[in-house]
Design an enzyme around this catalytic site. Structure first.
Site, PDB file in Angstrom:
ATOM      1  CE  LYS A  39     -46.697 -37.684  10.011  1.00  0.00           C
ATOM      2  NZ  LYS A  39     -47.541 -38.707  10.632  1.00  0.00           N
ATOM      3  CD  GLN A  86     -47.252 -41.490  12.976  1.00  0.00           C
ATOM      4  OE1 GLN A  86     -47.133 -40.279  12.797  1.00  0.00           O
ATOM      5  NE2 GLN A  86     -47.452 -42.333  11.984  1.00  0.00           N
ATOM      6  CG  ASP A  88     -53.642 -37.561  10.753  1.00  0.00           C
ATOM      7  OD1 ASP A  88     -53.048 -37.250   9.697  1.00  0.00           O
ATOM      8  OD2 ASP A  88     -53.166 -38.332  11.608  1.00  0.00           O
TER       9      ASP A  88
END
Ligand code: NAD
Length: 296
Positions: free
Chosen positions: A54, A98, A121
């Site tokens: 990422k 994460q 997200d």
């Protein structure tokens, strides 16, 4: 029939190129650089690989990348304090924590602390609600990537029968909302569904997000249907570890009209959509026009 292969790797490259072009314009015309902060707690090897990928791709499209690697013993109080700082930082337009988090941390509490406008997200309860009610939201990256590939392949999805296998909060449910938003007739199948093969056989679009290697076989697929395989499963085959999806590619691709491979299908689109979401968040934060074709 041999299915058309939907090349997620190539499509993700076009999405990244589009993002990079827009980032360049934001910098030149508005003096704004989109920034993505990624928070990793602990040392889970798979998470470390994802976070590295990422960060690398964020920099490659010209955005600022802020990585926060915290020890596995980090307290909830310290993690929430970091999120508060990132929420207040004008250089940060997207925040990603994460998952999975170590078990002493409450993921729901942590995710819901993120400013919904920076929740790239799309897991914050506000974004879930906005998506569920058909309003402008930050959309979870994996289902957004699947939607982009389906729109690219079909144009309009209106009136198509879609079966989503899996009802998770990160893939199955948001995928179903997105397909409904594009006027599909949507069925969500799951572990308690009766006659799963018969249910899948009625689908013009099948999205498999189960986590069971090669579960969906060709005899479940309606001839000509489009199959999107979200699964990422590591299995041992001929003495080697290989990646396979939730769909048995060999038998399904003989029946389907189009299919995503694993690897090289949905996977690459997920990070590309994370970058697209960060760009969208940056445009919204600065009251600037959003790029076309990068949101739901
Ligand atoms: P999950 O475990 O949270 O959910 C799995 C779902 O599958 C559940 O809703 C369950 O009801 C359903 N299910 C389980 N067994 C079933 C069965 N026998 N028949 C029908 N349904 C069944 O998983 P998830 O997080 O949604 O992920 C699903 C898969 O997608 C995994 O392989 C994961 O690795 C992969 N994934 C890939 C990406 C990507 O970027 N490509 C992103 C997220 C998840």
């Amino acid at each position: 029939m041999t299915a058309t292969v939907i090349d997620g790797k190539a499509f993700a490259a076009t999405v990244r190129a589009k993002v990079a072009t827009h980032v360049e314009r934001l910098k030149a015309e508005h003096g704004v650089t989109p920034g993505l902060a990624v928070v990793l707690v602990g040392e889970d090897p798979a998470s470390q690989v994802y976070v590295r990928a990422k960060g690398k791709q964020t920099v490659e499209v010209g955005m600022a990348s802020f990585e926060h690697k915290l020890s596995p013993e980090t307290s909830e109080k310290d993690l929430l304090a970091l999120i508060d700082r990132l929420n207040a930082d004008p250089k940060v337009h997207g925040i990603l924590v994460q998952l999975p988090l170590p078990s002493h941390l409450n993921s729901d509490l942590v995710i819901n602390r993120i400013d919904p406008a920076k929740d790239v997200d799309g897991f914050h309860i506000s974004n879930v609600g906005l998506l569920g009610t058909g309003q402008k939201a930050m959309v979870p990256c994996t289902p957004l990537g699947c939607l982009m590939m389906l729109r690219d392949h079909h144009g309009s999805l209106s009136g198509m029968n879609a079966v989503v296998i899996g009802r998770s909060n990160i893939v199955g449910k948001p995928m179903a909302s997105l397909l409904l938003g594009d006027s599909c007739t949507v069925t969500i199948a799951h572990s308690r569904t009766r006659d799963l093969p018969g249910t899948v056989r009625r689908a013009d679009i099948v999205v498999a997000a189960v986590g069971r290697p090669e579960m969906v076989t060709g005899d479940w697929i309606k001839p000509g249907a489009t199959v999107i395989d979200v699964g990422i499963n590591r299995i041992e085959r001929d003495g080697k570890t290989v990646l396979v999806g939730d769909v048995d590619y060999a038998s399904a691709s003989a029946v389907a009209g189009a299919i995503t491979p694993v690897p090289g299908g949905v996977g690459p689109m997920t990070i590309a959509c994370l970058l697209a979401n960060t760009l969208t968040a940056c445009c919204r934060a600065n009251g600037l026009a959003e790029p076309e074709g990068l949101t739901a």
